[in-house]
Design an enzyme around this catalytic site. Structure first.
Site, PDB file in Angstrom:
ATOM      1  N   SER A 171       0.825  -1.199   0.000  1.00  0.00           N
ATOM      2  CA  SER A 171       0.000   0.000   0.000  1.00  0.00           C
ATOM      3  C   SER A 171       0.872   1.267   0.000  1.00  0.00           C
ATOM      4  CB  SER A 171      -0.940  -0.034   1.209  1.00  0.00           C
ATOM      5  OG  SER A 171      -1.921   0.965   1.138  1.00  0.00           O
ATOM      6  N   HIS A 375      -7.546  -5.670   0.568  1.00  0.00           N
ATOM      7  CA  HIS A 375      -6.335  -4.903   0.831  1.00  0.00           C
ATOM      8  C   HIS A 375      -5.499  -5.496   1.958  1.00  0.00           C
ATOM      9  CE1 HIS A 375      -4.143  -1.206  -0.033  1.00  0.00           C
ATOM     10  NE2 HIS A 375      -3.984  -0.994   1.269  1.00  0.00           N
TER      11      HIS A 375
END
Length: 401
Positions: A171, A375
């Site tokens: 990320s 995620h």
């Protein structure tokens, strides 16, 4: 003001769980304990019988950053791991031995280094400022990429007497890498291979309800933060620990806590281990500047991967132009391997594929095999070792430059 803001944000998140389904935890994928939530990263590594070292690197602008190392034999290949927004080096170890990437790499004989960005719980020192000062928090992820990563990479290479290392980011740990590699091109020569988990640069299609709200009210929030001097976003403090204890300590409460997480990252009940939730909350949020979150929100509105937008007047003073400059990722020469999930609310596939087409040395852009991969699955999915980590380690093992 900081406590009030934290309470408001938590209330917003908790409101999202209304009528949310529950998730069973019939089997245990990870050999971890609730007590792991209260340990620091060095304490956790020691608990599971791995050697650990703590190091500190100072940036050009005075931030003192803490690095955590699981050392190997001298001369062993170096792998550097970099966490995402609101996170820390704990990301790479919280699912425990035989599963967490840092431990798997150490088991294979790699020299593992884990970075901590300015402002998180391990990197809250400065040569002239303290976290109580508003000036301490005047940074976004641009400064993490421009100052923090180079400082930590140089320190790691100097300590290990090596000229290059492998880089793995998740990320924001990819965002900051793209900043560094595009604005400080000399660092392209210090990386053997960059592997990007849930890479984030463009944020046009982000689906997270919280970030959508942040984007919609970006200007108002920025003014609010500046007016009341709120520099830190969701610090790792007693308030959040109390909330975690209240909502995440029992199985039924863990379901509530988990659904809040799913609203941010994407839902994947088949790959979740509810036992890990209180441990995750114990380490996250680890602290970040409000400008990091605002910077991502700006990209959602502009659809451009560029430097922080201060507004036209201040942009002229800071940059000499009314608009901030875009990051020219086409100059990045590091070999890059990207991994993305179809159900990722933050690194949305359309944005990832847009970015992948700009790299001149792309090794590949792999969609995760499970359609519901989200995620956080890159760090804590039940089957993350087989789905991702074995391949990642294999690429490091086979890499030749």
């Amino acid at each position: 003001m900081e406590k009030l803001l934290t309470s408001i944000l938590l209330a917003t998140l908790i409101a999202l769980i209304h009528a949310a389904p529950s998730y069973d935890d019939a089997t245990r994928a990870f050999q971890v304990e609730d007590a792991d939530a209260r340990l620091t990263v060095p304490q956790l590594i020691q608990k599971y019988n791995y050697p650990v070292e703590v190091h500190h690197a100072t940036t050009e602008d005075g931030y003192e950053l803490e690095l955590h190392r699981i050392p190997s034999l001298p001369g062993s290949p170096v792998v550097f791991l970099m966490h995402g927004l609101l996170c820390s080096s704990a990301d790479w170890i919280i699912i425990g031995p035989n599963n967490a990437l840092a431990y798997l790499l150490a088991d294979q004989g790699y020299d593992v280094w884990m970075g901590n960005a300015r402002g998180n719980r391990y990197s809250r020192r400065h040569t002239a400022l303290t976290p109580n000062m508003h000036a301490f928090w005047q940074f976004s992820w641009h400064e993490i990429g421009y100052y923090d990563l180079p400082a930590m990479i140089d320190f790691t290479l100097n300590q290990t007497n090596q000229s290059k290392l492998h880089y793995i980011g998740h990320s924001q740990g990819t965002t900051t890498f793209f900043v560094m590699a595009s604005t400080r091109p000399e660092y392209n020569e210090k990386i053997r291979l960059m592997q990007a988990f849930a890479p984030v640069a463009f944020t046009e299609h982000v689906r997270s309800p919280l970030l959508k709200v942040m984007s919609r009210f970006q200007n108002s929030l920025t003014a609010l933060f500046d007016t009341f001097g709120v520099g830190e976003f969701l610090p790792n403090n007693a308030i959040l620990h109390e909330v975690a204890q209240l909502f995440c300590s029992k199985d039924v409460d863990r379901n509530l806590c988990l659904n809040v997480i799913f609203q941010i990252a994407g839902s994947d009940p088949d790959q979740v281990e509810t036992q890990i939730v209180p441990i995750l909350i114990g380490h996250t949020p680890a602290g970040a500047a409000t400008k990091q979150v605002v910077h991502f929100a700006q990209g959602m509105r502009s659809h451009i991967f560029r430097r922080y937008d201060f507004g036209k007047i201040k942009n002229l003073a800071v940059y000499g132009t009314p608009q901030p400059a875009e990051y020219n990722v086409t100059v990045i020469s590091v070999p890059i391997m990207m991994y993305y999930g179809l159900n990722d609310y933050l690194a949305e596939p359309k944005d990832v594929l847009r970015l992948s087409g700009m790299f001149r040395n792309l090794e590949g852009c792999k969609q995760m095999a499970i359609d519901s991969f989200n995620h956080l699955d890159f760090l804590m999915a039940r089957d993350v070792r087989g789905l991702l980590y074995d391949e990642v380690i294999g690429r490091i093992r086979e890499w030749r430059d």
